[in-house]
Design an enzyme around this catalytic site. Structure first.
Site, mmCIF file in Angstrom:
data_model
loop_
_atom_site.group_PDB
_atom_site.id
_atom_site.type_symbol
_atom_site.label_atom_id
_atom_site.label_comp_id
_atom_site.label_asym_id
_atom_site.label_seq_id
_atom_site.Cartn_x
_atom_site.Cartn_y
_atom_site.Cartn_z
ATOM 1 N N LYS A 45 -11.780 17.822 -25.406
ATOM 2 C CA LYS A 45 -12.959 17.798 -26.278
ATOM 3 C C LYS A 45 -13.965 16.765 -25.773
ATOM 4 O O LYS A 45 -15.165 17.035 -25.696
ATOM 5 C CB LYS A 45 -12.551 17.476 -27.725
ATOM 6 N N GLN B 159 -8.233 14.946 -35.650
ATOM 7 C CA GLN B 159 -7.271 15.883 -35.058
ATOM 8 C C GLN B 159 -6.048 16.023 -35.971
ATOM 9 O O GLN B 159 -5.458 15.024 -36.388
ATOM 10 C CB GLN B 159 -6.861 15.381 -33.662
ATOM 11 N N ASP C 51 -15.304 20.848 -38.463
ATOM 12 C CA ASP C 51 -14.116 21.706 -38.560
ATOM 13 C C ASP C 51 -14.265 22.741 -39.677
ATOM 14 O O ASP C 51 -13.523 23.723 -39.706
ATOM 15 C CB ASP C 51 -12.887 20.848 -38.896
HETATM 16 N N1 GUN Z 1 -5.279 20.984 -34.762
HETATM 17 C C1 GUN Z 1 -5.120 22.261 -34.335
HETATM 18 N N2 GUN Z 1 -6.268 22.964 -34.492
HETATM 19 C C2 GUN Z 1 -7.171 22.117 -35.016
HETATM 20 C C3 GUN Z 1 -8.531 22.260 -35.388
HETATM 21 O O1 GUN Z 1 -9.170 23.322 -35.284
HETATM 22 N N3 GUN Z 1 -9.127 21.142 -35.893
HETATM 23 C C4 GUN Z 1 -8.456 19.961 -36.057
HETATM 24 N N4 GUN Z 1 -9.114 18.929 -36.582
HETATM 25 N N5 GUN Z 1 -7.190 19.801 -35.715
HETATM 26 C C5 GUN Z 1 -6.555 20.872 -35.206
#
Ligand code: GUN
Length: 296
Positions: free
Chosen positions: A56, A100, A123
């Site tokens: 990311k 996350q 998100d």
């Molecule tokens: N962990 C797995 N997929 C995601 C996601 O789309 N967003 C976040 N914040 N954590 C994750």
């Protein structure tokens, strides 16, 4: 089979989306002196999460955005994480905030999600954004479902009237995906672990979205010939010779003989998630600064 099944190329689609985003980020900076910023918070040392977070960061920088990484030890108290989020909510350089998941067990993930300013919730997990998606308002839409919709629309054009089956009812994928399909006027079924005769339910579908986290669960003979398959699963399996392999929730080698189009794993939905995260950050920056919608 003589008819050719389309393998939906998420790597190519996401690379094009990131190119467009790069252009839009530069336009925003040059015309409005705003550089979109994304803050990513990782608590603990989960190896898979560390890989995601590093990717990311790299992609955020590549499109010309600012990246703010916060890596906290696994025993960080919940109140410290809440204090960090409160600071990011106020920080004018931060337009998107992502914590996350999963977070360590002593932290209440719902409390964390609800502490994020809904305008910065890239998100789309905050109840305000969940509600906006369900009621048709302008909110932030979760990245993986939105990326899946982009691939579907690119592949099929208009989706109105099609029968769609979403397998899995998670807040991250299944439920928001069902809402997005409904918004496109599909007839939507959400199947889950207690669904009776899942193969029969799947056989009715023009669009199958598999998001259960069970390796190769959906078999080729469950599919209606010519249907479109979106495989959201990422499962690491061990082969008889001991080597490891990534597979989806769909038995690809069987499904590819029946479906009209299918996303591979890896290289299908996976690369879309980060590209859409960057798209959501750009949209959040535009909204926070009252700039025109970037149109991506
Ligand atoms: N962990 C797995 N997929 C995601 C996601 O789309 N967003 C976040 N914040 N954590 C994750």
């Amino acid at each position: 089979m003589t008819t050719k099944t389309k393998i939906i190329d998420g790597n190519a689609f996401s690379a094009r989306l990131r190119d467009t985003l790069t252009q839009k980020v530069h336009e925003m900076r040059d015309s409005h002196h705003v550089t979109p910023g994304l803050a990513v918070v990782l608590v603990g040392e989960d190896p898979a999460s560390q890989v995601y977070v590093r990717t990311k960061h790299k992609r955020t920088i590549e499109v010309g955005m600012k990246s703010f990484m916060h890596t906290l030890p696994a025993d960080t108290p919940e109140h410290e994480l809440l204090t960090l989020i409160a600071g990011l909510n106020k920080d004018p350089e931060v337009h998107g905030i992502l914590v996350q998941l999963p977070v360590p067990k002593h932290i209440d993930s719902q409390k964390i999600i609800e502490a994020i300013d809904p305008a910065k919730d890239v998100d789309g997990f905050h109840p305000i954004n969940v509600g906006r998606l369900a009621s048709g308002g302008e909110g932030m839409v979760p990245c993986t479902p939105l990326g899946s919709m982009m691939l579907l629309k690119d592949c099929l054009g208009k989706l109105g009237g099609l029968d769609a089956v979403v397998i899995g009812r998670s807040n991250i994928v299944g439920k928001p995906m069902a809402h997005l399909l409904l918004k496109e006027s599909c007839t939507v079924t959400i199947a889950h672990s207690q669904t009776r005769d899942l193969p029969e339910v799947v056989r009715r579908a023009d669009i199958v979205v598999a998001a259960v986290g069970k390796a190769e669960m959906v078999r080729g003979d469950w599919l209606k010939p010519g249907c479109t398959v979106i495989d959201v699963g990422i499962n690491r399996i061990e082969l008889p010779d001991g080597t490891k392999k990534l597979v989806g929730d769909v038995a690809f080698d069987e499904a590819v003989k029946v479906a009209g189009a299918i996303t591979p794993v890896p290289g299908g939905v996976g690369p879309m998630t980060i590209a859409v995260l960057l798209r959501n950050t750009l949209v959040a920056a535009a909204r926070l600064h009252n700039l025109p919608d970037p149109g991506v």
